[in-house]
Design a protein around this motif. Structure first.
Motif, short mmCIF file in Angstrom:
data_model
loop_
_atom_site.label_atom_id
_atom_site.label_comp_id
_atom_site.label_asym_id
_atom_site.label_seq_id
_atom_site.Cartn_x
_atom_site.Cartn_y
_atom_site.Cartn_z
N GLU A 127 0.97 -1.06 0.03
CA GLU A 127 -0.39 -0.07 -0.07
C GLU A 127 0.67 1.25 0.14
OE1 GLU A 127 -2.89 -0.23 2.91
OE2 GLU A 127 -3.14 1.87 2.24
N ILE A 131 -1.51 0.94 -4.16
CA ILE A 131 -1.29 -0.51 -4.51
C ILE A 131 -0.57 -1.02 -5.62
CG2 ILE A 131 -2.57 -1.22 -2.07
CD1 ILE A 131 -4.63 -2.94 -4.53
N ALA A 149 -0.96 -4.09 3.34
CA ALA A 149 -2.19 -3.27 3.64
C ALA A 149 -3.41 -4.52 3.83
CB ALA A 149 -2.82 -3.86 2.15
#
Ligand code: PRP
Length: 246
Positions: A101, A213, A245
């Motif tokens: 992320e 991402i 993430a």
């Protein structure tokens, strides 16, 4: 531009280059995602074009857009079908994705909340404050949601509640109306869907916004193509320092 083909111990350069793959979410995040990418100079198709073609390659062959359901974007990125992707934080928290992320993109802001039917006299009439209440011993609180992982984790520490999670694919607001559930866990943006279905928020779980991402291998192997995109998008955003993430 050259492509990199990894051959066990060495990198072989070829003339053929793979376009940078960017997975974009269908639905309400699509337009702001395209606006953001256009804003940094990428030659993006418009949404009408993408309605017809779910895979779109720019004329110069440098970028390929893949249009997927928001919940599926991390799968495309994790498995390398796309190098980058945009999806909601809710999707990232719900799944156990092995992606990186990179950025909070600052759009698509909404919240994940617990909602229940409004008290009989309505939420604005000074009637009882809506709450999850205190179910009697042995009574189960049935919670309908598209986000069973988030709901389960949220309620896990609540020893006062015996919770049954009911997984649905959408339109969860119907569940309390027809007696399928006592409460829902869902995304609340304008609050219109809740209001239209006689529901009110009783607890807030998390804030949600769109995130950029990346595929972990792509970050290493395609950094020259990825870095200009991420740095331009991140100019006014805070990087998330390679956080997992979830
Ligand atoms: C989301 C969410 C709510 C609605 C909330 O659904 O699940 O139903 O939006 O938005 P609001 O607060 O502005 O009314 P979405 O539109 O993404 O469709 P889905 O149920 O098919 O996932």
């Amino acid at each position: 531009m050259e492509s990199e083909i990894v051959d066990e111990s060495c990198v072989i350069r070829s003339r053929q280059v793979a376009p940078l793959g960017i997975a974009l979410p269908k639905g309400r995040l699509l337009q702001p995602s395209l606006d953001a990418l256009r804003g940094i100079g990428l030659n993006c198709p418009d949404t009408d074009e993408l309605d017809r073609r779910l895979v779109y390659e720019t004329a110069d062959g440098r970028v390929r857009f893949v249009i997927a359901r928001p919940a599926d974007v991390p799968a495309y990125v994790e498995h390398g079908a796309a190098d980058l992707g945009i999806t909601g934080k809710d999707v990232l928290v719900e799944g156990d994705w092995n992606v990186c992320e990179l950025l909070d993109l600052g759009f698509g802001k909404c919240r994940m909340a617990v909602a229940v039917p409004a008290p009989a006299d309505g939420p604005d009439c000074g009637a009882a404050t809506p709450s999850l209440g205190s179910p009697r011993l042995g009574q189960t609180l049935r919670v309908a949601t598209k986000f069973p992982g988030i709901a389960r984790r949220y309620f896990a520490p609540r020893r006062d509640l015996c919770v049954q999670i009911i997984r649905l694919s959408g339109a969860v607001e119907i569940a309390p109306i027809v007696g399928l559930a006592d409460a829902i866990v869902d995304i609340v943006d304008t609050g219109r869907t809740l209001a239209d279905n006689g529901l009110v928020v009783v607890e807030q779980i998390m804030q949600v916004s769109a995130r950029l991402i990346a595929n972990r291998a792509s970050l290493q192997l395609r950094s020259a193509a990825i870095f200009p995109v991420t740095s331009a998008l991140g100019e006014h955003r805070s990087p998330l320092c390679d956080a997992m993430a979830h």
